[in-house]
Write an enzyme that holds these catalytic residues in place. Structure first.
Site, PDB file in Angstrom:
ATOM      1  N   CYS A 198      51.897  42.711  25.928  1.00 51.45           N
ATOM      2  CA  CYS A 198      51.070  43.884  26.252  1.00 51.45           C
ATOM      3  C   CYS A 198      52.069  44.991  26.537  1.00 51.45           C
ATOM      4  CB  CYS A 198      50.206  43.610  27.486  1.00 51.45           C
ATOM      5  SG  CYS A 198      49.425  45.101  28.158  1.00 51.45           S
ATOM      6  N   CYS A 257      49.743  49.077  21.108  1.00 58.17           N
ATOM      7  CA  CYS A 257      48.924  48.202  21.947  1.00 58.17           C
ATOM      8  C   CYS A 257      48.711  46.843  21.271  1.00 58.17           C
ATOM      9  CB  CYS A 257      47.582  48.881  22.184  1.00 58.17           C
ATOM     10  SG  CYS A 257      46.440  47.923  23.165  1.00 58.17           S
TER      11      CYS A 257
HETATM   12  N1  DGL Z   1      48.645  48.049  26.376  1.00 56.36           N
HETATM   13  C1  DGL Z   1      47.640  47.189  25.891  1.00 56.36           C
HETATM   14  C2  DGL Z   1      48.235  46.005  25.162  1.00 56.36           C
HETATM   15  O1  DGL Z   1      49.328  46.076  24.716  1.00 56.36           O
HETATM   16  C3  DGL Z   1      46.674  46.617  26.855  1.00 56.36           C
HETATM   17  C4  DGL Z   1      46.193  47.389  27.950  1.00 56.36           C
HETATM   18  C5  DGL Z   1      44.703  47.423  27.982  1.00 56.36           C
HETATM   19  O2  DGL Z   1      44.055  46.402  28.251  1.00 56.36           O
HETATM   20  O3  DGL Z   1      44.230  48.512  27.749  1.00 56.36           O
HETATM   21  O4  DGL Z   1      47.622  44.998  25.022  1.00 56.36           O
END
Ligand code: DGL
Length: 267
Positions: free
Chosen positions: A184, A74
């Site tokens: 993201c 993430c």
């Molecule tokens: N998958 C997360 C990222 O890479 C973001 C998603 C979220 O806001 O939970 O930033």
């Protein structure tokens, strides 16, 4: 480092599958533990304190699984990597992997589409400009794209509308930018729509492979490749059926059904 121990990958939700899938392809003999905190996603709309509190609980879970290394899939969480000390396994930031990739491509300008949290930290610009100050980094946050992808039920039209309200602002103001980082982990799952709606981005960077390379280099340095594994176990506080269906759609081989598990409680 114990070569036979698993590698941990985690994300606020399903987005980190893009890393788990790349890892399973590149290092098929490694055992992988995936955690997706679906019931607490999206993290991008939470406070820093809340994210740190949640993530320390997930890292404690990874420690209980005796992982040899962890990839934070993430981006939002990776912007806070300096907060996650005190563990006896190395932890890798996907933002660093994405920034390294931009530096390698060396465009004059690079767009980064991310959660608003990631955009506000300026983490990509800091890391890219530390290595290549001449690259102009344009950060653009999206309020809802991660949640739309996480839902698994958003239509192409809904995703395109959210892109117009976020990526569109940057793209229209900078028609000369051709490099876009999917900052993201959820966004590579919408990559086709992004490429279709914004064909100006002819160089779309998904940092997932870069994170796999970070992990590979770490295992090589520690002589810790597993030659006897290959499992991928998924744990989630979200909807197991959704995690299983998406894994199948992405061609990932899960070892057994996904397991429902709440390891993290918000503040
Ligand atoms: N998958 C997360 C990222 O890479 C973001 C998603 C979220 O806001 O939970 O930033």
């Amino acid at each position: 480092m114990n070569a036979n121990a698993p590698i941990g990958i985690f994300d606020s939700g399903v987005g980190g599958y893009t890393v788990a899938r790349a890892l399973q392809k590149a290092l098929p003999m490694e055992d992988v533990i995936y955690y997706g905190d679906g019931c607490n996603a999206p993290y991008g709309n939470r406070s820093k304190e809340d994210i740190v509190h949640l993530v320390r609980q997930i890292l404690d879970f990874m420690a209980s699984k005796q992982v040899k290394a962890v990839g934070i899939a993430c981006n939002t969480i990776s912007t806070l990597i300096d907060e996650f000390t005190g563990y006896d396994f190395p932890i890798f930031s996907i933002v660093q992997a994405g920034a390294d990739e931009v530096v390698k491509c060396a465009p004059a300008k690079a767009g980064v589409l991310s959660t608003c949290f990631t955009a506000q930290t300026g983490a990509y610009a800091k890391l890219i400009n530390a290595a290549a100050p001449q690259i102009q980094v344009l950060s653009q946050g999206s309020v809802n794209l991660a949640a739309l992808v996480e839902s698994g039920t958003a239509s192409d039209g809904e995703i395109a509308a959210e892109l117009h309200d976020s990526l569109g602002l940057m793209a229209n103001a900078n028609p000369d930018v051709d490099t876009l980082v999917l900052g993201c982990t959820h966004y590579p799952l919408a990559r086709d729509i992004i490429a279709r709606e914004y064909p100006q981005f002819t160089n779309i960077i998904d940092p997932a492979m870069g994170q796999v390379e970070q992990l590979r280099a770490c295992l090589a340095a520690n002589n810790a490749f597993n030659d006897n594994g290959g499992s991928l176990k998924v744990f989630t506080s979200g909807d197991c059926a959704k995690y299983e269906a998406l894994a199948a759609r992405l061609g990932m081989k899960l070892t057994g059904p996904a397991t429902q598990l709440h390891v993290a409680t918000p503040l």
